[in-house]
Design a protein around this motif. Structure first.
Motif, PDB file in Angstrom:
ATOM      1  N   TRP A 122     -34.403 -68.130  18.935  1.00  0.00           N
ATOM      2  CA  TRP A 122     -35.295 -67.979  20.085  1.00  0.00           C
ATOM      3  C   TRP A 122     -36.024 -69.278  20.404  1.00  0.00           C
ATOM      4  N   ILE A 123     -36.527 -69.946  19.384  1.00  0.00           N
ATOM      5  CA  ILE A 123     -37.249 -71.205  19.611  1.00  0.00           C
ATOM      6  C   ILE A 123     -36.334 -72.242  20.264  1.00  0.00           C
ATOM      7  N   ILE A 124     -35.107 -72.350  19.765  1.00  0.00           N
ATOM      8  CA  ILE A 124     -34.159 -73.315  20.332  1.00  0.00           C
ATOM      9  C   ILE A 124     -33.795 -72.936  21.762  1.00  0.00           C
ATOM     10  N   GLY A 125     -33.390 -71.673  21.956  1.00  0.00           N
ATOM     11  CA  GLY A 125     -32.939 -71.236  23.278  1.00  0.00           C
ATOM     12  C   GLY A 125     -34.053 -71.207  24.300  1.00  0.00           C
ATOM     13  N   ALA A 126     -35.213 -70.657  23.929  1.00  0.00           N
ATOM     14  CA  ALA A 126     -36.328 -70.585  24.868  1.00  0.00           C
ATOM     15  C   ALA A 126     -36.878 -71.966  25.176  1.00  0.00           C
ATOM     16  N   GLY A 127     -36.893 -72.853  24.181  1.00  0.00           N
ATOM     17  CA  GLY A 127     -37.353 -74.218  24.434  1.00  0.00           C
ATOM     18  C   GLY A 127     -36.459 -74.933  25.434  1.00  0.00           C
ATOM     19  N   ALA A 128     -35.152 -74.810  25.241  1.00  0.00           N
ATOM     20  CA  ALA A 128     -34.212 -75.412  26.185  1.00  0.00           C
ATOM     21  C   ALA A 128     -34.326 -74.761  27.556  1.00  0.00           C
ATOM     22  N   GLY A 129     -34.495 -73.438  27.579  1.00  0.00           N
ATOM     23  CA  GLY A 129     -34.634 -72.743  28.853  1.00  0.00           C
ATOM     24  C   GLY A 129     -35.878 -73.148  29.609  1.00  0.00           C
TER      25      GLY A 129
END
Length: 264
Positions: A75-82
């Motif tokens: 979530w941290i990786i995906g939401a940060g990129a998003g």
């Protein structure tokens, strides 16, 4: 003033527990009366005993910890990129024209449809699982950030011009604060998708370990199904639901701190 705000929420919390409590009572009564099929639906006491045993031998606590770590990492990786991509698209017409068609096309693909491709690229270990979770978390966050930044009232942008703010200061002081409700909504939906993606990845691909803690709640459920352990199946489902609700409430609590002016 604070008492008048908190008391209704406390009342709603207790009211929300009424239906689960009633269902558990009905479950226990049906089991005691012999109405339920013991092969398919065990008693609440058996589920409690299974939970105690799972924590005692570390299988349940290890699976829970592994699932939480995977979910939060993805979530941290995906939401940060998003957040980064969505903000860029929301403030730049050029970026919108370049990225929007591709992102809108990719987000139509069901999350688990990516599994064969990601397995071919990364194998079935942790990299593949976290990539799948991050992919699921990316799109809701990107869409939320884009909508929030793109829909800032033009009058607010004009304020930045009148004050002669730089693009960076306008983004930091005007656009992002105005976009926060949409960003937080995107973060909440992103976390929900990441949690579902975590379970799916573990259930369908029960391989790999994090610090020896096991394959997670998804693999725990898959193994329980294979061995016809309905007490563990029900326990795993209950844990997934409780943890999912807890994570959701944490995001809502954060949003109340981040945007106290917004009604939730």
């Amino acid at each position: 003033m604070s008492d008048t705000v908190e008391r209704p929420e406390t009342g709603l919390f207790w009211k929300a527990l009424l239906l689960p409590a009633a269902l558990i009572a009905l479950w226990a009564a049906a089991d005691a009366a012999g109405w339920s099929n013991r092969d398919l639906f065990v008693s609440p006491l058996q589920v409690v005993q299974s939970a105690i045993a799972g924590f005692a031998d570390g299988s349940l606590s290890g699976a829970t910890a592994a699932t939480l770590l995977r979910a939060l990492a993805g979530w941290i990786i995906g939401a940060g990129a998003g957040l980064l991509v969505g903000t860029l698209i929301g403030i730049s017409g050029l970026a919108r024209g370049l990225f929007n068609p591709t992102i809108n096309s990719l987000r139509q693909i069901a999350l688990f449809a990516w599994i064969p491709l990601l397995s071919a690229w990364f194998g079935n270990g942790e990299t593949m699982k976290i990539t799948l979770i991050a992919l699921g978390a990316f799109f809701p966050m990107a869409l939320g950030a884009q909508a929030g930044c793109q829909n800032v009232p033009e009058g607010w942008r004009e304020v930045g011009k009148v004050l002669e703010l730089s693009r960076r200061d306008t983004l930091r002081s005007i656009i992002l604060p105005a976009a926060m409700p949409s960003i937080v909504a995107g973060a909440e939906l992103s976390l929900n998708v990441a949690w579902l993606g975590t379970f799916g990845a573990e259930y369908l691909i029960g391989t790999g370990y994090i610090n020896g803690m096991g394959d997670g709640l998804g693999a725990y459920l898959a193994a329980a199904r294979e061995y016809a352990r309905m007490d563990q199946v029900l326990l795993g489902v209950l844990f997934l639901g409780l943890i999912g609700v807890t994570l959701d409430r944490l995001v809502i609590g954060f949003s109340r701190k981040a945007i106290p002016w917004h009604r939730h």
